[in-house]
Structure formats: C-alpha cells, structure tokens
Design a protein around this motif. Structure first.
Motif, short mmCIF file in Angstrom:
data_model
loop_
_atom_site.label_atom_id
_atom_site.label_comp_id
_atom_site.label_asym_id
_atom_site.label_seq_id
_atom_site.Cartn_x
_atom_site.Cartn_y
_atom_site.Cartn_z
N LYS A 206 1.88 8.51 -5.75
CA LYS A 206 0.99 7.61 -5.02
C LYS A 206 -0.12 7.05 -5.92
N HIS A 207 -0.70 7.95 -6.72
CA HIS A 207 -1.84 7.53 -7.52
C HIS A 207 -1.42 6.59 -8.64
N ALA A 210 -1.19 3.29 -6.88
CA ALA A 210 -2.51 2.76 -6.54
C ALA A 210 -3.17 2.15 -7.77
N LEU A 213 -1.84 -1.24 -8.61
CA LEU A 213 -2.40 -2.29 -7.76
C LEU A 213 -3.83 -2.64 -8.19
N GLN B 359 -9.88 10.06 -6.14
CA GLN B 359 -8.58 10.57 -5.70
C GLN B 359 -8.32 10.18 -4.24
N ARG B 362 -7.58 6.49 -4.05
CA ARG B 362 -6.19 6.16 -4.44
C ARG B 362 -5.24 6.45 -3.28
N ASN B 363 -5.50 7.53 -2.55
CA ASN B 363 -4.67 7.78 -1.36
C ASN B 363 -4.80 6.64 -0.36
N VAL B 365 -5.65 3.48 -0.95
CA VAL B 365 -4.97 2.29 -1.47
C VAL B 365 -3.45 2.44 -1.28
N ALA B 366 -2.92 3.62 -1.63
CA ALA B 366 -1.47 3.82 -1.59
C ALA B 366 -0.95 3.80 -0.15
N GLU B 367 -1.69 4.41 0.77
CA GLU B 367 -1.19 4.52 2.14
C GLU B 367 -1.49 3.28 2.97
#
Lengths: 298, 376
Positions: A206-207, A210, A213, B359, B362-363, B365-367
């Motif tokens: 995931k990171h 991210a 992006l 951290q 980032r979660n 952004v990702a989710e």
C-alpha cells in the motif's frame, strides 16, 4: 485563480486518450516491442491529423492555435500510452520542417550525444554526422550515438542549454509514465492474491503505491504550472520532479509486480526503460539543479 | 488552467498589503515563548486587530483563494501567526458553525472571531493517537450534566485556554466509532488539571490534561450523543487545503536565506550541496503549485479535496529535508541552539508525526484515493 483543467482541456485530453486507446492499445504495444525500430506511419499521420504536431502553430499557418498547457496534456497522454517515436522532435520542428505538422514527415533530433529514431526519420534537427547505432536498452526507442565535439578545422559546435520546450514536453511524457505506473501497480495489487488476500491489503505494498501517487501528483502540479508560466525555473523544477516520479514510479511498479514484473511479457519494463531514455534527453538533472540553485541567489 | 488572480482578488491583496504595512509597525513586541499569559494576550490582540479591520472571518467566510492570498500576504509581511487562536478558528469554530445549534453558535463563535476566548483540543489520549477512535475518556449522564473522567495529551495552549473541544466515550458498548460525543468543556471547571509536556525541542508546546469527574453541562454538547465521530470529521477536513500556505511561503524564504549564507560561508563551493539546495527549490516550487491546485479544487468543488493527504506527505518530508540541508550549510554551528534554524530543525521532526503520521497518511491515500483494500 483557477488552476484546474478547463472544459476544453478536459475534452482535448479525453480525445487524445480515446485515439491512443483505439490505435495503440496493449496488443499494439506488445507488437511494437516485437518489431523494434519500426514506426507506424499510419498512426503518425493520424496523430498529425488530430493536431498533435501542429498544436501550437497559429491557426493562420494551418495549426491548432493552442498553447503549452494543451501540448503538455497531449504529451502526458502519449507518455501514459507509451507511444513510440520522436514525438517531441517532430512537434518542435512543426513550424520549420515541411510535412512535420501533418505527420507526413518524421523528424529526429540530435540531443546531447544521442539521437532517437534516426534511421526511421525523414529529417534530422542538428548535426548527426558520424552517428553510430546503439543496441538500445529500450526496445521501443532505437538510438544512435553522435561523436562529441572534436577540435579541428570544422569543429562540431558544443551543444547549448536544452530548449525549454523540449525539457517541458519530456517532463509531460514522464508525468504520463508516472501516472500509468501507479495505475498498473494498483491494478495488480488489487487482483494478485497471496496469503489469502489481495497484496494491496498489505501496508508494505500500500505504501509503495501511495508514494507513487504522491510523486506523480506533486510532479503534475509542477508540470502544469510550468506550462502556464513558461518560466525557466518552473520548467527546470517540473523536469526534476517528473523524472523522479517516472523513474522511481516505474521501479516501484516493477517491485509491486514481483516476479511477473521481471518478465519480458509484462509491460512494466517497457515503461521503466522509456523513463530512463527520457531522463537522458534535453539536459541533465545536474544542470537543472544548478540552475535552480543559482536562482535562489537571485 | 490559470494561475492569475481576478481583479477582485488582486484588489483584496493590495488592500491587505497596505493595511499590513500600516498596522504591523505598531504591534507590541513579541512575547517570550515561555510566557504563556503573554502569548495569549499577544495572539488574542492580533485576532482583535484583524476583527476590527474586517479580516476576522477570513478562515470561515472567504473563498479558498481569498484565504490563500490572506495567508500568503500575512506571512510575507511577517504578521503574527494564528497561535492561540488556532483551535478556535480552524477546529472548534468551524465545527460549531456547521453542527451547533443557534444558541451554541451565538455563545461561542463571536468570542472566537473577536479574540476574546481561546480554545484547545482534547482529542488524542495516551492510548489513542493515530487510532483516535480508541479513545477511552468516559462521560456519564448525571441529570443535565455529563461527568467526565480520563486524560488527554498533545493539547496545545491548554494552560491558557478558556474552552476545550473534547471527545468523550458515552457508550462503551457501541461499536467504537458510534459511542463518542463532542463536548465544549470549560477549562476552569473543577477536576481539570493541566501538566505541561516538554518536547525534544526543550519547550513546553503541549500539555497533558487530566480530567477527574469534571461536570460539563449537557447543553455544551455539539451534535447528538454518540454522534461525535461524524461531528469530528467535519472538523478535521478544515485542517487540509490551505493549512500550510504560510509555511510553504516561509520555507521558500528560509531556502533563499540558506543559499545566501552558504554563498558567504563557502559551503556553496560544494557542488553536491548546491545541487541539494537546487532540488529543494524545485520541491518547494512544486509544493506551492500543489497548494494552488488544491485550493482551486476546493474552490471548484466546495469541499477540500483528497489532495490534503498527498500534500501533507510530501511537505512534511520536504520540511525535514530543508532543515537537514540547513544543518549541512551550518556545519558545527548546527549544534548551537542559539543559531538560526537549529530549533526549527528540531521542531521539523514532529511534522511527519503530528495530525496523522506519514504511515497513516499513506494508508489514507492508498485506501481512499487509490481504492486499495483495507487490511494490515
């Protein structure tokens, strides 16, 4: 202040994405990678008809009469689709080389010590004498190396600073690649299952996504702003960030793909290799950093 | 895509600039950082000055672009920071404005705008940081009061605040996001104890707040009982968007100063250091453009976009890089707390932690942006 795409700009981008999706899809990409050094002249003329090369020429001269922001948007799409060919070189020659604007003439450009697509080009900008072919790392970009400046009765001129428009269009292509790399990584992370769940559920994956992006969106703001202002410092900044977003983004995309990313069959390596080729084009990162350092002193 | 400002926006900028030039020389001297009552008076005084000149509600009523111009110009002119007014203007105030009753808005909003009252924030707890919904401070109903016991941490300006926007657990049996309630707690209520918390920079910028059977009127509840999580999310979205305008302007000024110092002290002769500063120039130019992009998005859509987390991730890292580069320019002087930028370097260490660690960002952004599945 309205630092967003206008309706016309959204439409232009959508139109270019539609054309490339139709004429240069994944199958066409793999076919091109299997037949290195060949340019699809039919597609090139179609791009010409769509105004890709004549975009910034005045309407009175048969051009589209648009500006750098629009050029950046279509080059971003070309980068996203991984469209092969000397796109920036031909675009930059549209005013001077007959046939370049319509896509009839393919124009290569001597850039530093390298020329992309020399054998396939009808015209060359710059002195390509003595150029020798290179076994190019990118199967979709044939390269020639040009001998450096040599002293003598007819010295080859030392190349000046890179054309800012070439720098910016290269940055726009890199932005497209950074965006595409993030999309590919996310697609894979959503569907690839290990340990009973999509790997995108793991924070480590995931990171990576991210950060891809974040780099792409920061570069996007810089590239679009540079297209609006045309200021040399803005262009240099855009280039540094777009190179970083593309090169690191494609590397991370490969990592997310795991073993599959290391295969020839996966398209990930093609994006990475093109990002490397573009990073060599139109001046180095070191030049950009030095220029931006000097700018701080005013 | 347009980076130019409308004639109205330019006029706002010109008027503001003129006003700042007139009013800033007459300000009292800045208080000592350890003098909390002095800081309170100074910050409230500045808010009162803004109020009298018609700039008080720029954070609430104005368009995002106007807010950007306000923050850019006040920073460039060296005007005081929002300081003790931060929670009132940017957290509690907007929440009350959106979720409060007519009576609550009348009671609390005007004193915030006029610079009469200071608010602090009681959200985080020792065992509820990034995982805010794990908060355990309890509140029981007793007639027309809640009785609150527990502890809060990382509370800025607690020593001098009049009010605390407090999150409490009112239903421990409910799913954790559904048992939380938002209260406005008077800081002078019996049972409230404030203990300053010294940070690694040496100063007491935060406090712990201990609550021992503190009685808070039910009338001080904003939103429904057990609906505090949703009410809070309204608050948190105000932190994004224009939150870092002034800081990016300030970082760009620091970077220019840094280059001039490097040029004078010889560090500039090192091409690696020069290129590092050049890259930071690219970085902060891009962050300024990203700010303009996010503000334009907020202006177009009416709500702060998802760009906030993207911006915060990049900016918090860039700020640390900036002060690390400052240390490289300073050499041995980077160990001297009396040198400029040395304390700023220490403070910069909180940026990748406060208001959502990198951290957690980032979660998010990702989710929420990339649509990756939840899970750890």
């Amino acid at each position: 202040m309205r630092f967003r795409l206008t309706g016309d700009q959204e439409a232009l981008r959508a139109g270019m994405r539609e054309l490339l999706g139709r004429r240069f899809d994944g199958a066409a990409l793999r076919a091109a990678a299997g037949a290195p050094g060949r340019l699809d002249r039919g597609l090139w003329r179609e791009l010409g008809a769509a105004g890709f090369f004549a975009l910034r020429l005045p309407e009175a001269d048969g051009g589209v009469g648009l500006g750098l922001p629009e050029a950046v948007l279509v080059f971003e799409e070309a980068g996203r689709a991984l469209l092969p060919g000397p796109l920036a070189a031909t675009h930059l020659a549209a005013a001077d080389v007959p046939g370049a604007a319509t896509g009839e003439t393919v124009v290569a450009r001597v850039d530093g010590g390298l020329v992309e697509w020399l054998a396939e080009a009808d015209e060359v900008t710059g002195d390509a004498s003595g150029a020798v072919p290179v076994r190019s790392v990118d199967p979709l970009t044939p390269l020639h190396r040009v001998p450096g400046p040599v002293p003598g009765p007819a010295p080859r001129p030392v190349p000046g600073p890179a054309d800012p428009v070439a720098v910016l269009l290269t940055a726009a292509e890199q932005l497209g690649t950074a965006t595409r790399a993030c999309e590919l990584a996310v697609q894979h992370a959503r569907t690839r299952v290990q340990f009973g769940q999509p790997i995108g559920a793991f924070q480590a994956v995931k990171h990576l996504c991210a950060e891809m992006l974040v780099r792409a969106e920061t570069a996007r703001a810089a590239v679009y702003a540079a297209a609006v202002t045309s200021a040399p410092a803005d262009i240099a900044a855009a280039r540094l960030l777009a190179d970083e977003a593309a090169v690191r983004g494609t590397r991370d995309c490969l990592q997310v793909h795991g073993g599959m990313g290391f295969t020839w069959e996966s398209e990930v390596h093609l994006h990475l290799k093109r990002a490397w080729v573009r990073a060599q084009r139109a001046g180095s990162n070191a030049e950009g950093e030095e220029m931006l350092a000097a700018e701080l002193l005013g | 895509m347009d980076l130019s400002y409308t004639p109205e926006e330019e006029e706002f900028r010109a008027r503001l600039r003129e006003w700042l030039a007139k009013v800033l020389p007459g300000l009292p001297p800045k208080p000592d950082p350890e003098d909390w009552p002095g800081r309170r008076a100074y910050d409230l005084g500045w808010q009162r000055t803004l109020y009298d000149a018609g700039y008080a509600d720029v954070h609430w009523g104005a368009s995002p672009t106007t807010r950007l111009i306000f923050l850019e110009e006040t920073e460039k002119a060296g005007a005081p920071y929002v300081g003790a007014n931060f929670v009132g203007l940017l957290h509690a105030g907007p929440t009350i404005a959106t979720e409060g009753t007519e009576e609550q808005r009348a009671r609390w909003l005007a004193p915030i705008l006029r610079g009469d009252e200071v608010w602090c924030q009681g959200f985080s707890e020792p065992d509820a940081g990034s995982d805010l919904a794990a908060l355990r401070t309890r509140a029981w109903r007793d007639g027309d009061h809640y009785v609150v016991s527990g502890s809060k941490i990382w509370t800025s300006h607690a020593e001098v605040a009049d009010w605390c926007e407090l999150l409490v657990r009112t239903d421990p049996a409910a799913p954790r996001h559904r048992g939380i309630t938002w209260l406005a707690m008077p800081m002078d209520a019996p049972g409230v104890t404030v203990r300053p918390l010294r940070t690694l920079a040496g100063s007491a910028e935060f406090a712990e707040v201990f609550l021992d059977e503190v009685r808070v009127p039910v009338a001080n509840r904003v939103g429904a009982e057990n609906d505090g999580w949703r009410v809070t999310m309204v608050t948190l979205s105000f932190e994004r968007g224009t939150a870092f305008v002034g800081e990016v302007v300030a970082c760009r000024r620091v970077l220019g100063d840094l280059a001039r110092v490097a040029h004078r002290n010889g560090a500039w002769d090192d091409p690696e250091l020069r290129r590092r500063l050049g890259r930071l120039n690219a970085e902060f130019r891009a962050l300024w453009r990203l700010t303009q992009w996010n503000v334009s998005e907020a202006e177009g859509r009416g709500v702060p976009g998802v760009g906030g987390s993207v911006f915060k991730l990049r900016y918090s890292h860039a700020r640390q890089e900036l002060y690390d580069a400052a240390a490289a320019v300073l050499g041995p002087d980077a160990l001297d707390l009396d040198r400029p930028w040395v304390l700023d370097r220490l403070s910069s260490l909180s940026y990748t932690i406060a208001a959502g660690t990198s951290q957690i960002q980032r979660n998010i952004v990702a989710e929420r942006i990339l649509g990756l599945p939840k899970g750890r």
